[in-house]
Design an enzyme around this catalytic site. Sequence first.
Site, PDB file in Angstrom:
ATOM      1  N   ASN A   1      50.438  50.777  36.527  1.00 21.71           N
ATOM      2  CA  ASN A   1      51.640  51.486  37.005  1.00 21.71           C
ATOM      3  C   ASN A   1      52.806  50.528  37.205  1.00 21.71           C
ATOM      4  OD1 ASN A   1      50.518  54.009  37.055  1.00 21.71           O
ATOM      5  ND2 ASN A   1      50.808  54.359  39.245  1.00 21.71           N
TER       6      ASN A   1
ATOM      7  N   ARG B   1      44.228  44.394  47.849  1.00 19.00           N
ATOM      8  CA  ARG B   1      43.195  44.501  46.826  1.00 19.00           C
ATOM      9  C   ARG B   1      43.014  43.106  46.229  1.00 19.00           C
ATOM     10  NH1 ARG B   1      43.111  48.792  48.889  1.00 19.00           N
ATOM     11  NH2 ARG B   1      42.898  50.879  47.960  1.00 19.00           N
TER      12      ARG B   1
ATOM     13  N   ARG C   1      46.328  53.523  37.855  1.00 15.39           N
ATOM     14  CA  ARG C   1      45.971  52.452  38.796  1.00 15.39           C
ATOM     15  C   ARG C   1      47.148  51.500  38.955  1.00 15.39           C
ATOM     16  NH1 ARG C   1      39.959  51.178  36.601  1.00 15.39           N
ATOM     17  NH2 ARG C   1      40.795  52.169  34.740  1.00 15.39           N
TER      18      ARG C   1
ATOM     19  N   TYR D   1      33.946  60.390  43.571  1.00 18.35           N
ATOM     20  CA  TYR D   1      33.743  59.094  42.905  1.00 18.35           C
ATOM     21  C   TYR D   1      32.831  58.204  43.751  1.00 18.35           C
ATOM     22  CZ  TYR D   1      34.996  54.710  40.532  1.00 18.35           C
ATOM     23  OH  TYR D   1      34.964  53.513  39.845  1.00 18.35           O
TER      24      TYR D   1
END
Length: 312
Positions: A189, A210, A185, A144
């Site tokens: 979740n 994040r 993700r 990715y």
Amino acid sequence: MKKILVTGGAGFLGSHLCDRLIADGHDVLCVDNFFTGSKRNVAHLLSHANFELMRHDVTFPLYVEVDQIYNLACPASPVHYQHDPVQTTKTSVHGAINMLGLAKRVKARILQASTSEVYGDPELHPQPESYWGRVNPIGVRSCYDEGKRCAETLFFDYHRQHQMDIKVVRIFNTYGPRMHPNDGRVVSNFIVQALRNEDITIYGDGQQTRSFCYVDDLIEGFVRMMASEQGFTGPINLGNPGEFTMLELAEKVLKMVGSKSKLVFMPLPIDDPKQRQPDISLAGKNLNWSPTVALDDGLKETIAYFKEVLKE
Ligand code: NAD
Ligand code: UDP
Ligand code: UDP
């Protein structure tokens, strides 16, 4: 009114972008192979005269006539992009070559959905666009990360070599309605687990951070970038600088859902970045853009969405 191609248009971000472009009066061609996206995300658009859905894999050539291209095709969740890593690299690299070849032939402006993953596990915090990143080239996330980095390279080489009109946005973790319940993700979740009163899976000690951007803010950034003056290529960061640990996120979701779920600690995935926060000063200066939706408000919308989905 423009004819606009959205690749990955049946996915989470792509379907919201299609909505926005249709609302703005454009003609939209949505191309998707339905690997992680679904017809359901765009079902409400199918009867619209300005909307067309095409099943197609961007690793194969595509001959259509359009004025603009948003290239979003690529699985974005670690679980899904690691499922078939060779296909993930092909989607980013062959997909970029095909969409750039198409844009070159029809002289279309083309925007690439790149990612904060190009910064890898960063030593510089927050991350400005000038930072070259710290990415493992041979790890499980590389398909990715390196695929997206190579796509950026291709965009800038087509720009230099063929004078193409490119735009590159680096998206930081974005969430909202229409994420798939099994997306994998963290936001989806935690919400799905909390709504089902199942254990909340914290990977590692939950101290990694994040920065979460609500989908509507992100789409506004996309549209502003596409409309920005010729020659402004980016790359430009789009994201919400509000930074949270995964434990903080879990506690917020538990409280908002009123859930009985317990936290369970699971192994940290390999090469999981420890921290991530966008420096969005460039987007502020060049696009007059900054996010407006606070995490609590965005989570409220997203929880309401998943409540409906899980009823079915
Ligand atoms: P998503 O998985 O919901 O959407 C990706 C879409 O691309 C899906 O509809 C999928 O079926 C389609 N697709 C995958 N491979 C394809 C192929 N070979 N040909 C045609 N279609 C293909 O994920 P998303 O969150 O909507 O991500 C959209 C884009 O934004 C991706 O390129 C992703 O890398 C990028 N991005 C998203 C985030 C985020 O936080 N949501 C962050 C950084 C980058
Ligand atoms: N391509 C495409 N649609 C088009 C034009 C090109 O899918 O309308 C693909 C084509 O398969 C080609 C790739 O884009 O392999 C790159 O095109 P480019 O013109 O840059 O390179 P070339 O055709 O010379 O390989
Ligand atoms: N994560 C977690 N529990 C989950 C899913 C993810 O603790 O059920 C963590 C993951 O390890 C990472 C962060 O949440 O540190 C964000 O993960 P995600 O897959 O959403 O996106 P990433 O930014 O890693 O691509």
